[in-house]
Design an enzyme around this catalytic site. Sequence first.
Site, PDB file in Angstrom:
ATOM      1  N   ARG A 160      94.768  72.402  54.201  1.00  0.00           N
ATOM      2  CA  ARG A 160      93.816  71.581  54.953  1.00  0.00           C
ATOM      3  C   ARG A 160      93.814  71.977  56.426  1.00  0.00           C
ATOM      4  O   ARG A 160      92.767  72.001  57.075  1.00  0.00           O
ATOM      5  CB  ARG A 160      94.146  70.090  54.788  1.00  0.00           C
ATOM      6  CG  ARG A 160      93.073  69.212  55.436  1.00  0.00           C
ATOM      7  CD  ARG A 160      93.259  67.749  55.135  1.00  0.00           C
ATOM      8  NE  ARG A 160      94.521  67.239  55.642  1.00  0.00           N
ATOM      9  CZ  ARG A 160      94.989  66.022  55.402  1.00  0.00           C
ATOM     10  NH1 ARG A 160      94.281  65.186  54.646  1.00  0.00           N
ATOM     11  NH2 ARG A 160      96.139  65.625  55.895  1.00  0.00           N
ATOM     12  N   LYS A 184      82.302  56.295  77.417  1.00  0.00           N
ATOM     13  CA  LYS A 184      82.442  57.673  77.931  1.00  0.00           C
ATOM     14  C   LYS A 184      83.838  58.175  77.590  1.00  0.00           C
ATOM     15  O   LYS A 184      84.700  58.327  78.456  1.00  0.00           O
ATOM     16  CB  LYS A 184      82.166  57.718  79.438  1.00  0.00           C
ATOM     17  CG  LYS A 184      81.848  59.122  79.925  1.00  0.00           C
ATOM     18  CD  LYS A 184      81.184  59.107  81.264  1.00  0.00           C
ATOM     19  CE  LYS A 184      81.056  60.495  81.852  1.00  0.00           C
ATOM     20  NZ  LYS A 184      80.280  61.415  81.037  1.00  0.00           N
ATOM     21  N   HIS A 220      81.694  72.339  78.003  1.00  0.00           N
ATOM     22  CA  HIS A 220      81.632  71.891  76.610  1.00  0.00           C
ATOM     23  C   HIS A 220      81.691  73.071  75.630  1.00  0.00           C
ATOM     24  O   HIS A 220      82.359  73.001  74.602  1.00  0.00           O
ATOM     25  CB  HIS A 220      80.339  71.116  76.354  1.00  0.00           C
ATOM     26  CG  HIS A 220      80.352  69.694  76.867  1.00  0.00           C
ATOM     27  ND1 HIS A 220      80.503  69.388  78.190  1.00  0.00           N
ATOM     28  CD2 HIS A 220      80.215  68.512  76.222  1.00  0.00           C
ATOM     29  CE1 HIS A 220      80.459  68.072  78.335  1.00  0.00           C
ATOM     30  NE2 HIS A 220      80.282  67.511  77.147  1.00  0.00           N
ATOM     31  N   GLU A 243      70.086  61.566  72.689  1.00  0.00           N
ATOM     32  CA  GLU A 243      70.328  62.052  74.048  1.00  0.00           C
ATOM     33  C   GLU A 243      70.701  63.522  73.955  1.00  0.00           C
ATOM     34  O   GLU A 243      70.648  64.108  72.876  1.00  0.00           O
ATOM     35  CB  GLU A 243      71.437  61.233  74.722  1.00  0.00           C
ATOM     36  CG  GLU A 243      72.748  61.263  73.970  1.00  0.00           C
ATOM     37  CD  GLU A 243      73.833  60.367  74.566  1.00  0.00           C
ATOM     38  OE1 GLU A 243      73.890  60.223  75.796  1.00  0.00           O
ATOM     39  OE2 GLU A 243      74.629  59.828  73.779  1.00  0.00           O
ATOM     40  N   LEU A 262      75.012  57.205  75.603  1.00  0.00           N
ATOM     41  CA  LEU A 262      75.716  56.913  76.851  1.00  0.00           C
ATOM     42  C   LEU A 262      74.734  56.344  77.871  1.00  0.00           C
ATOM     43  O   LEU A 262      73.622  56.842  78.016  1.00  0.00           O
ATOM     44  CB  LEU A 262      76.367  58.184  77.410  1.00  0.00           C
ATOM     45  CG  LEU A 262      77.321  57.912  78.562  1.00  0.00           C
ATOM     46  CD1 LEU A 262      78.600  57.226  78.078  1.00  0.00           C
ATOM     47  CD2 LEU A 262      77.668  59.188  79.303  1.00  0.00           C
ATOM     48  N   TYR A 297      94.841  68.513  63.633  1.00  0.00           N
ATOM     49  CA  TYR A 297      96.265  68.230  63.473  1.00  0.00           C
ATOM     50  C   TYR A 297      96.594  68.126  61.994  1.00  0.00           C
ATOM     51  O   TYR A 297      95.698  68.032  61.151  1.00  0.00           O
ATOM     52  CB  TYR A 297      96.676  66.971  64.234  1.00  0.00           C
ATOM     53  CG  TYR A 297      96.264  65.671  63.584  1.00  0.00           C
ATOM     54  CD1 TYR A 297      94.943  65.268  63.547  1.00  0.00           C
ATOM     55  CD2 TYR A 297      97.216  64.836  62.999  1.00  0.00           C
ATOM     56  CE1 TYR A 297      94.573  64.076  62.954  1.00  0.00           C
ATOM     57  CE2 TYR A 297      96.861  63.636  62.407  1.00  0.00           C
ATOM     58  CZ  TYR A 297      95.533  63.268  62.385  1.00  0.00           C
ATOM     59  OH  TYR A 297      95.176  62.093  61.792  1.00  0.00           O
ATOM     60  N   ARG A 353      86.846  73.437  82.382  1.00  0.00           N
ATOM     61  CA  ARG A 353      86.048  72.513  81.574  1.00  0.00           C
ATOM     62  C   ARG A 353      84.590  72.956  81.447  1.00  0.00           C
ATOM     63  O   ARG A 353      83.880  73.104  82.433  1.00  0.00           O
ATOM     64  CB  ARG A 353      86.101  71.107  82.161  1.00  0.00           C
ATOM     65  CG  ARG A 353      85.467  70.060  81.225  1.00  0.00           C
ATOM     66  CD  ARG A 353      85.612  68.663  81.812  1.00  0.00           C
ATOM     67  NE  ARG A 353      85.158  67.644  80.868  1.00  0.00           N
ATOM     68  CZ  ARG A 353      83.876  67.301  80.703  1.00  0.00           C
ATOM     69  NH1 ARG A 353      82.935  67.898  81.404  1.00  0.00           N
ATOM     70  NH2 ARG A 353      83.541  66.355  79.839  1.00  0.00           N
TER      71      ARG A 353
HETATM   72  N1  PDD Z   1      78.059  64.120  80.872  1.00  0.00           N
HETATM   73  N2  PDD Z   1      75.076  61.548  77.716  1.00  0.00           N
HETATM   74  C1  PDD Z   1      76.237  62.186  77.494  1.00  0.00           C
HETATM   75  C2  PDD Z   1      76.708  62.357  76.090  1.00  0.00           C
HETATM   76  C3  PDD Z   1      77.006  62.656  78.584  1.00  0.00           C
HETATM   77  O1  PDD Z   1      78.176  63.277  78.369  1.00  0.00           O
HETATM   78  C4  PDD Z   1      76.511  62.487  79.906  1.00  0.00           C
HETATM   79  C5  PDD Z   1      77.279  62.972  81.091  1.00  0.00           C
HETATM   80  C6  PDD Z   1      75.280  61.825  80.077  1.00  0.00           C
HETATM   81  C7  PDD Z   1      74.704  61.538  81.441  1.00  0.00           C
HETATM   82  O2  PDD Z   1      75.497  60.574  82.096  1.00  0.00           O
HETATM   83  P1  PDD Z   1      75.560  60.520  83.721  1.00  0.00           P
HETATM   84  O3  PDD Z   1      74.166  60.487  84.210  1.00  0.00           O
HETATM   85  O4  PDD Z   1      76.291  59.251  83.986  1.00  0.00           O
HETATM   86  O5  PDD Z   1      76.280  61.779  84.156  1.00  0.00           O
HETATM   87  C8  PDD Z   1      74.598  61.350  78.955  1.00  0.00           C
HETATM   88  C9  PDD Z   1      78.912  64.636  81.929  1.00  0.00           C
HETATM   89  C10 PDD Z   1      78.165  65.077  83.120  1.00  0.00           C
HETATM   90  C11 PDD Z   1      79.792  65.744  81.315  1.00  0.00           C
HETATM   91  O6  PDD Z   1      80.299  65.495  80.217  1.00  0.00           O
HETATM   92  O7  PDD Z   1      79.986  66.784  81.930  1.00  0.00           O
END
Ligand code: PDD
Length: 286
Positions: free
Chosen positions: A52, A148, A102, A181, A206, A33, A100
């Site tokens: 920017r 989350k 990533h 993770e 997470l 933005y 959706r």
């Molecule tokens: N992702 N770490 C991260 C950064 C996450 O985004 C997720 C889940 C997990 C695993 O969490 P859980 O077992 O509660 O699904 C760990 C979801 C599935 C997603 O973004 O699609």
Amino acid sequence: MSRVAYVNGIYQPHGQAVVHIEDRGFQFADGVYEVWSVFDGKLADYQGHLSRLARSLTELRIDIPMSAEALGIVLRETIRRNRVRNGIVYIQITRGTAPRDHAFPKDVAPSVIITAKSIDLKKGEALAAKGAAGVTHPDMRWGRCDIKTVGLLPNALAKQAARERGAYEAILFDEMGMVTEGSSTNAWIIDENGKLRTRDTQANILRGITRAAILKLVEAEGIELEERAFSVEEAKRAREVFVTAASSFVMPITSLDGTRIGDGKPGPVATRLREIYLEQARRDAV
Ligand code: PDD
């Protein structure tokens, strides 16, 4: 005076202006933005903010959706339609709307939203004359991976990097080279000594729900476990690596940066945990 917003080429009443629920700005904070102040209907520091904006877009590899000239016209038209003499104008540009995932979508047009509002400059002047208070606060940008949040831009960038290298998941590591993770999963290894390891949740990760369910199964199975961080190097030397998430269940990772893990095939522990996790998850689903 009713406000007007520019949304993807159309000027709409501000109160009815919407973007799609699968806009990546909403789903992943995958956007940028910029903000200009407006004096006498004109944009302050125009070129600086524009540069920017272009830089932010380039860094995120979001296509610049219109020429600088066209953008200038739309910004000024939004200011004009909102009858802003003194105020502020915002532009938000996201990677666009896509199912959706990533990783970056292909062939999707960026979303462009422009809004403008009037500001009473006298209020700011009064405060400036008096002086304003400040407080200190920890810089948490972004040290709260336990939440989350939809602020998933770094995760999306990591997943995209993984996809571009032909990989399923990006295993993230901290400044000490210790695995935190996955970009959307929790990470586990069976280390050289045959011990199951995953990082503890005091860390900035997470608290995976699948992780917690697997931990219970691990106990029931009598598998030796240590909730202790492991390094990237340890992961590469491990007998097994796997990741867990609601979207992946238990997914064996058989190579890491091209290094073969174990014999390059899904290992017995990951395979067993996947099997019993799925069995239980199906059985106990409500
Ligand atoms: N992702 N770490 C991260 C950064 C996450 O985004 C997720 C889940 C997990 C695993 O969490 P859980 O077992 O509660 O699904 C760990 C979801 C599935 C997603 O973004 O699609």
